[in-house]
Design a protein around this motif. Sequence first.
Motif, PDB file in Angstrom:
ATOM      1  N   SER A  50       0.711  -1.281  -0.104  1.00 23.81           N
ATOM      2  CA  SER A  50      -0.005  -0.043   0.094  1.00 23.81           C
ATOM      3  C   SER A  50       0.859   1.180   0.010  1.00 23.81           C
ATOM      4  CB  SER A  50      -0.929  -0.010   1.166  1.00 23.81           C
ATOM      5  OG  SER A  50      -0.179  -0.343   2.406  1.00 23.81           O
ATOM      6  N   GLY A  51       0.327   2.203  -0.764  1.00 23.27           N
ATOM      7  CA  GLY A  51       0.980   3.584  -0.609  1.00 23.27           C
ATOM      8  C   GLY A  51       1.037   4.739   0.627  1.00 23.27           C
ATOM      9  N   GLY A  52       2.006   5.187   0.599  1.00 22.43           N
ATOM     10  CA  GLY A  52       2.108   6.018   1.839  1.00 22.43           C
ATOM     11  C   GLY A  52       1.304   7.478   1.544  1.00 22.43           C
ATOM     12  N   GLY A  53       0.898   8.179   2.417  1.00 18.81           N
ATOM     13  CA  GLY A  53       0.215   9.476   2.385  1.00 18.81           C
ATOM     14  C   GLY A  53       1.283  10.644   1.857  1.00 18.81           C
ATOM     15  N   ALA A  54       0.864  11.440   0.936  1.00 18.01           N
ATOM     16  CA  ALA A  54       1.583  12.541   0.641  1.00 18.01           C
ATOM     17  C   ALA A  54       1.635  13.534   1.772  1.00 18.01           C
ATOM     18  CB  ALA A  54       0.929  13.423  -0.364  1.00 18.01           C
ATOM     19  N   GLY A  55       2.660  14.452   1.798  1.00 21.85           N
ATOM     20  CA  GLY A  55       3.173  15.347   2.832  1.00 21.85           C
ATOM     21  C   GLY A  55       1.871  16.435   2.930  1.00 21.85           C
ATOM     22  N   SER A 112       2.572   7.000   7.149  1.00 16.59           N
ATOM     23  CA  SER A 112       2.922   5.886   6.615  1.00 16.59           C
ATOM     24  C   SER A 112       1.724   4.832   6.224  1.00 16.59           C
ATOM     25  CB  SER A 112       4.084   5.084   7.433  1.00 16.59           C
ATOM     26  OG  SER A 112       3.445   4.505   8.580  1.00 16.59           O
ATOM     27  N   ALA A 113       1.897   4.123   5.292  1.00 17.93           N
ATOM     28  CA  ALA A 113       0.706   2.900   5.056  1.00 17.93           C
ATOM     29  C   ALA A 113       0.945   1.837   6.139  1.00 17.93           C
ATOM     30  CB  ALA A 113       1.147   2.258   3.579  1.00 17.93           C
ATOM     31  N   MET A 114      -0.005   1.416   6.289  1.00 20.02           N
ATOM     32  CA  MET A 114      -0.155   0.461   7.454  1.00 20.02           C
ATOM     33  C   MET A 114       0.000  -1.004   6.876  1.00 20.02           C
ATOM     34  SD  MET A 114      -2.674   2.647   9.557  1.00 20.02           S
ATOM     35  CE  MET A 114      -3.068   3.808   8.298  1.00 20.02           C
ATOM     36  N   ASP A 115       0.312  -1.977   7.952  1.00 18.89           N
ATOM     37  CA  ASP A 115       0.566  -3.365   7.549  1.00 18.89           C
ATOM     38  C   ASP A 115      -1.034  -3.957   7.605  1.00 18.89           C
ATOM     39  OD1 ASP A 115       2.991  -4.134   6.913  1.00 18.89           O
ATOM     40  OD2 ASP A 115       3.537  -3.652   9.241  1.00 18.89           O
ATOM     41  N   SER A 116      -1.290  -4.840   6.670  1.00 20.79           N
ATOM     42  CA  SER A 116      -2.546  -5.661   6.893  1.00 20.79           C
ATOM     43  C   SER A 116      -2.808  -6.435   8.102  1.00 20.79           C
ATOM     44  CB  SER A 116      -2.748  -6.510   5.828  1.00 20.79           C
ATOM     45  OG  SER A 116      -1.776  -7.434   5.711  1.00 20.79           O
ATOM     46  N   SER A 117      -3.772  -6.347   8.872  1.00 19.52           N
ATOM     47  CA  SER A 117      -3.940  -7.229  10.170  1.00 19.52           C
ATOM     48  C   SER A 117      -5.220  -8.153  10.043  1.00 19.52           C
ATOM     49  CB  SER A 117      -4.192  -6.458  11.398  1.00 19.52           C
ATOM     50  OG  SER A 117      -2.853  -5.655  11.374  1.00 19.52           O
ATOM     51  N   GLY A 118      -5.094  -9.054   8.957  1.00 17.09           N
ATOM     52  CA  GLY A 118      -6.281  -9.947   8.729  1.00 17.09           C
ATOM     53  C   GLY A 118      -7.155  -9.075   7.724  1.00 17.09           C
ATOM     54  N   ALA A 121      -4.052  -3.963   3.378  1.00 18.57           N
ATOM     55  CA  ALA A 121      -3.008  -2.911   3.862  1.00 18.57           C
ATOM     56  C   ALA A 121      -3.763  -1.893   3.705  1.00 18.57           C
ATOM     57  CB  ALA A 121      -1.678  -3.105   3.243  1.00 18.57           C
ATOM     58  N   HIS A 122      -3.819  -0.906   4.492  1.00 18.75           N
ATOM     59  CA  HIS A 122      -4.255   0.621   4.611  1.00 18.75           C
ATOM     60  C   HIS A 122      -3.298   1.515   4.110  1.00 18.75           C
ATOM     61  CE1 HIS A 122      -6.331   4.244   5.748  1.00 18.75           C
ATOM     62  NE2 HIS A 122      -7.133   3.458   6.671  1.00 18.75           N
ATOM     63  N   GLY A 123      -3.819   2.307   3.017  1.00 18.99           N
ATOM     64  CA  GLY A 123      -3.108   3.592   2.479  1.00 18.99           C
ATOM     65  C   GLY A 123      -2.825   4.453   3.615  1.00 18.99           C
ATOM     66  N   GLY A 124      -1.810   5.089   3.388  1.00 18.86           N
ATOM     67  CA  GLY A 124      -1.610   6.151   4.431  1.00 18.86           C
ATOM     68  C   GLY A 124      -2.448   7.638   4.316  1.00 18.86           C
ATOM     69  N   ASN A 125      -2.621   8.224   5.326  1.00 22.33           N
ATOM     70  CA  ASN A 125      -3.331   9.375   5.285  1.00 22.33           C
ATOM     71  C   ASN A 125      -2.108  10.497   5.036  1.00 22.33           C
ATOM     72  OD1 ASN A 125      -5.467   8.266   6.053  1.00 22.33           O
ATOM     73  ND2 ASN A 125      -5.361   8.851   8.052  1.00 22.33           N
ATOM     74  N   GLY A 126      -2.586  11.918   4.396  1.00 20.99           N
ATOM     75  CA  GLY A 126      -1.866  12.921   4.196  1.00 20.99           C
ATOM     76  C   GLY A 126      -2.406  13.946   3.368  1.00 20.99           C
ATOM     77  N   GLY A 127      -1.585  14.852   3.030  1.00 22.91           N
ATOM     78  CA  GLY A 127      -2.111  15.947   2.001  1.00 22.91           C
ATOM     79  C   GLY A 127      -2.767  15.100   1.002  1.00 22.91           C
ATOM     80  N   SER A 128      -2.388  14.254   0.314  1.00 23.56           N
ATOM     81  CA  SER A 128      -3.366  13.347  -0.631  1.00 23.56           C
ATOM     82  C   SER A 128      -3.277  11.984   0.117  1.00 23.56           C
ATOM     83  CB  SER A 128      -2.839  13.353  -2.129  1.00 23.56           C
ATOM     84  OG  SER A 128      -3.053  14.802  -2.479  1.00 23.56           O
ATOM     85  N   GLY A 129      -4.191  11.147  -0.118  1.00 21.34           N
ATOM     86  CA  GLY A 129      -4.147   9.804   0.522  1.00 21.34           C
ATOM     87  C   GLY A 129      -3.592   8.875  -0.461  1.00 21.34           C
ATOM     88  N   ASP A 150      -9.594  -0.862  -1.443  1.00 22.02           N
ATOM     89  CA  ASP A 150     -10.383  -1.177  -0.355  1.00 22.02           C
ATOM     90  C   ASP A 150     -10.285  -0.434   0.993  1.00 22.02           C
ATOM     91  OD1 ASP A 150     -11.627  -4.115  -1.032  1.00 22.02           O
ATOM     92  OD2 ASP A 150      -9.673  -4.035  -1.906  1.00 22.02           O
ATOM     93  N   VAL A 151      -8.902  -0.294   1.343  1.00 23.21           N
ATOM     94  CA  VAL A 151      -8.861   0.768   2.668  1.00 23.21           C
ATOM     95  C   VAL A 151      -8.043   1.750   2.440  1.00 23.21           C
ATOM     96  CG1 VAL A 151      -8.599   0.761   4.983  1.00 23.21           C
ATOM     97  CG2 VAL A 151      -9.051  -1.478   3.956  1.00 23.21           C
TER      98      VAL A 151
END
Length: 232
Positions: A50-55, A112-118, A121-129, A150-151
């Motif tokens: 998953s991708g990190g959030g922009a600044g 930062s993007a977050m690891d999947s937990s079942g 994986a969650h994309g990171g929040n930021g200036g653009s997600g 998905d997330v």
Amino acid sequence: MRRSMMGRKKLQLFTKRFYPAGNYTWIVPKGCTEVDVFLVGGGAGGDNESGGGAGYTKTFKKDKTGWRDGDAVMVTPGELINIIVGTGGSSKQSGSYSQFKNSNYRAGGGLSAMDSSGHWAHGGNGGSGGGSEGYVKSNGGSDGSNGTGDVPGIGQGHTTRDFGEPSGKRNAGGGAGKNSYTGYTGGVGGTSDYTEGKGLGSQGGGGYGGGGYSGNRGGDGTVLIRYWAYEE
């Protein structure tokens, strides 16, 4: 237009960009009493899927056209201003903030993007997600929007263009998420050579505060200032 004179010199409009990441100093020139400031925090690194959030971006300016977070910054000729340009985060790490003068004028780094937990994986929040792993299209967001997937990561909800103005170059594209079934792209943002485009390289969705994708580093932030001063 300002027409003040100092001897044979007259006030002139200047624009100066600070990039790449690092610590800078700027001495306020003669005739300058206020500065428009645009800040972009460093983009976050991506996870494996998953991708990190922009600044995040912040705009402080006199003109009320477009988006702004506050008024222009007051300064004194000869004053030494400390400037910090945020660093893009490495894999799974958030970006660092960018700052002009003090913490009142600061834009945070993307998350930062977050690891999947079942789950995906969650994309990171930021200036653009950032985009997320999953079965649906998973691109990074652009111009303050959310990522997809998905997330997806959540964007800041307003423009990431220079000085918050419609004519400004776009910054802070979210990182792409990995998807086995469809294509995926990073969000549109200013690339390191300051042209607009979709990034899929190690800098993710753009050089100025772009999020990373698939485990890669986020892009560095930037600080852009605009001011009137006596011509040099």
